[in-house]
Structure formats: structure tokens, C-alpha cells
Design an enzyme around this catalytic site. Structure first.
Site, PDB file in Angstrom:
ATOM      1  N   HIS A 267       0.816  -1.211   0.000  1.00 16.68           N
ATOM      2  CA  HIS A 267       0.000   0.000   0.000  1.00 16.68           C
ATOM      3  C   HIS A 267       0.849   1.259   0.000  1.00 16.68           C
ATOM      4  CE1 HIS A 267      -2.791   3.134   1.535  1.00 16.68           C
ATOM      5  NE2 HIS A 267      -3.518   2.584   0.575  1.00 16.68           N
ATOM      6  N   GLY A 307      -7.174   5.025  -8.326  1.00 18.47           N
ATOM      7  CA  GLY A 307      -6.233   5.931  -8.973  1.00 18.47           C
ATOM      8  C   GLY A 307      -4.787   5.637  -8.624  1.00 18.47           C
ATOM      9  N   LYS A 308      -4.533   4.486  -8.006  1.00 17.27           N
ATOM     10  CA  LYS A 308      -3.170   4.144  -7.600  1.00 17.27           C
ATOM     11  C   LYS A 308      -2.406   3.410  -8.700  1.00 17.27           C
ATOM     12  CE  LYS A 308      -4.804   4.107  -2.863  1.00 17.27           C
ATOM     13  NZ  LYS A 308      -5.194   3.317  -1.675  1.00 17.27           N
ATOM     14  N   ILE A 309      -3.153   2.854  -9.633  1.00 18.73           N
ATOM     15  CA  ILE A 309      -2.598   2.257 -10.846  1.00 18.73           C
ATOM     16  C   ILE A 309      -3.330   2.889 -12.019  1.00 18.73           C
ATOM     17  CG2 ILE A 309      -2.340   0.126 -12.183  1.00 18.73           C
ATOM     18  CD1 ILE A 309      -2.140  -1.398  -9.577  1.00 18.73           C
TER      19      ILE A 309
END
Length: 336
Positions: A267, A307-309
């Protein structure tokens, strides 16, 4: 009424794609040639084959001078295993730019530079093991004398950290603390340090982040150190490390996130990439399940929703024991 034969042998549409095919062993002479078939074998072999292609793409870009900042995350059991030496090699060879791990990923790396862990067995009498002072990580045995030896080095190291903080007038961040640990290893330890991740991260100036650095033997040693010295204060700054980690993602033209296991390292890396609109390449190796809603089991596609990838990122998840697949992945990519 439809005939049973027509139901069973229903006509199908033509499917375009890659034919499933494995290696014909008379026609291959090396592991490298066998791995060339992985994308066509199916199941998790196909996922490993895709991971090879993703990482090769990253390496090819870097070889051309294009910036792809590589983030590597792993849990402590990865360092407990023989994957430690592979990760140390990657750092030594400049294949990794940023590392995030747990406390065990730090302390066990240091301890292994003092004394090795021992191959044991899964099926043992754990109560008897406790009586003998032998800790167990799966089928890996860690005698308590490793931690006794570790304490002999940590107490003088903590004394050094106190002096550094006194001179600076402010506490070290966790990544600076780990960097100084690498310097300490360079000065105090013998040849075995050359298989250490921390040592090579220090030599290559690769930051190692550990947001939960007190959650392990280092925390135990800090407890003993503080209790025995009363009001003497040693502080590790976590807040400024989050700024540093996030900015390493934000300032990169592209990023690749290679994550072994789940939990905090996973994370921390993908959340840092949120601030730049997501990572561009992602390789997950995990045995965690997605249906309990855990972060460890969350697939890359779930990271897209946060929105992290990036939605158009090149990513893959391999459901497998990392000790089985990571050596093959690294070997194939680096030989290519």
C-alpha cells in the site's frame, strides 16, 4: 425439440488468439528456452510470462536512458527466505530505485549478515521448539542466539544514532536510520555483508522505507534501550519519510511497482503513486485472496479504481509463492 447431440456439440464462433502450447522437451536445451513458452502455457505460467515481458519493457526503456523509477516492495518473509540474495543483487546492479519493506525485512537482513537462518521443517513440535529457543518461520529455523547477537550490534548502533541526532538537532527519519545501519554494517561486519540488501542500498544510495520500523526485533531492542537508559531519548521520524516517498513517485516520469506479498509495503508504494495519477507498470506476486476485501488480496484492477494504478497501465498479478516464481522472473529478465 433440440436433439441432445446438438446441445452437446453446439456450434461455436471462431476465437482468435495465441494457441496454448508448452515446450517440447526434445527441442529446448535451457531453462531460458522453457521460460519463453510460459505466456503460452496458461494459468499462472501465463501471468509469469506476462510479468517477464512487463519487466523487460521497463529494463529496455531504462537501457535507452528513459526514466522509469522502479519501486520494490516486500514483506519480511521474503528476506527470511533465500530471495534476500536476489534482492541484494538487484540493488547492487542498479535495477531498483526505491524499496519499501516491513521491520522484519530490515532486521532479518542484518541478522543474516551475522549468522544464517537454517532450513528446517513445517511439521515440528512447536512447544518443544520454544523450549529449545528456536523460532520458526514456516520451514525456516531462527535460533534465539541470532537475536542475542543482533542486540550486541544494535545497542552501539543506537548510541551512534543518538549522537547523530544530537549533532543534527533533529531525529533521523526511518529511511535515514536504515541508511546509517548500512554504513554501520560497512564498518563493522565482514564479507557476509556483501549479500545484504541494506548494505547495497547504502552503497548505491537506494532509499529503504519502513513505516512500521518498530514492529519487530528492532522495536524490541529500542524498548530495552530506552527502558535501561531512563529518559535518554532516541526518536525515529516517520512523518518526513512519507513526504520523501511520495515525492519519489511524483517526480518520476514513469514508475514501475514490483510487489512481493501484500500488507504495508504494497500500500505504501501504490498510495505514493496515487499522487502522480497511478503507477505505469505493476507486477504483483501474492498468495492472498481478493474476496475478503483485504489490501493484501486486492488485485491491480482494484488499485485502478483508487487511482493508484493508471487505467492504461501494464500490469499483472501472479498468484503464487514468491520463492517459486521470483527467481525465474529475475533470471529471465536480467539475462534478456
Amino acid at each position: 425439440m433440440t436433439e441432445p447431440k446438438d446441445i452437446v456439440l453446439k456450434e461455436s464462433e471462431e476465437v482468435e488468439g495465441t494457441p496454448i502450447e508448452g515446450p517440447w522437451l526434445d527441442e529446448v536445451s535451457s531453462l531460458e528456452e522453457v521460460l519463453d513458452y510460459y505466456e503460452r502455457i496458461g494459468f499462472q505460467a501465463t501471468h509469469l510470462g506476462k510479468a517477464i515481458e512487463i519487466w523487460k519493457k521497463v529494463e529496455e526503456k531504462r537501457a535507452r536512458g528513459e526514466e522509469v523509477r522502479v519501486f520494490l516492495g516486500y514483506t519480511s518473509n521474503i528476506i527470511s527466505s533465500g530471495l534476500r540474495e536476489i534482492i541484494a543483487w538487484l540493488v547492487k546492479e542498479g535495477k531498483v530505485d526505491v524499496i519499501v519493506t516491513t521491520a522484519g525485512g530490515i532486521e532479518e537482513d542484518f541478522i543474516k549478515a551475522l549468522k544464517p537462518f537454517i532450513l528446517g521443517d513445517w511439521n515440528v513440535n512447536d512447544a518443544l521448539m520454544r523450549e529449545k529457543g528456536i523460532n520458526r518461520i514456516g520451514n525456516i529455523f531462527v535460533p534465539n542466539d541470532r537475536y542475542i547477537e543482533f542486540e550486541k550490534y544494535m545497542i552501539p548502533f543506537f548510541e551512534r544514532v543518538l549522537e547523530i541526532e544530537k549533532e543534527r538537532g533533529k531525529p533521523l527519519t526511518a529511511s535515514e536510520f536504515i541508511y546509517e545501519m548500512g554504513r554501520f554494517m560497512d564498518e563493522k561486519l565482514g564479507k557476509e555483508k556483501e549479500k545484504s540488501v541494506i548494505y547495497w542500498a547504502y552503497k548505491r544510495n537506494v532509499p529503504i522505507f519502513c513505516p512500521a520500523i518498530t514492529d519487530g526485533s528492532i522495536g524490541d531492542m529500542l524498548y530495552f534501550f530506552k527502558e535501561e537508559r531512563g529518559d535518554r531519548e532516541l526518536i525515529i521520524d516517520i512523518a518526513n519519510d512519507i513526504v520523501k516517498l511520495n515525492n519519489l513517485a511524483v517526480t518520476a516520469k514513469e514508475t514501475a511497482s514490483i510487489i512481493l506479498g501484500g500488507s504495508l509495503p504494497k500500500h505504501a508504494i501504490i498510495n505514493a503513486n496515487l499522487f502522480r495519477g497511478g503507477t505505469d507498470y505493476a507486477i504483483y506476486v501474492t498468495t492472498a485472496i481478493p474476496w475478503d476485501g483485504s489490501l493484501s488480496g486486492a488485485p491491480p484492477s482494484e488499485g485502478v479504481s483508487w487511482g493508484k494504478i493508471r487505467a492504461k497501465a501494464d500490469y499483472v498479478e501472479i498468484w503464487a509463492d514468491a520463492t517459486l516464481v521470483f527467481p525465474l522472473l529475475v533470471w529471465k529478465v536480467m539475462r534478456s
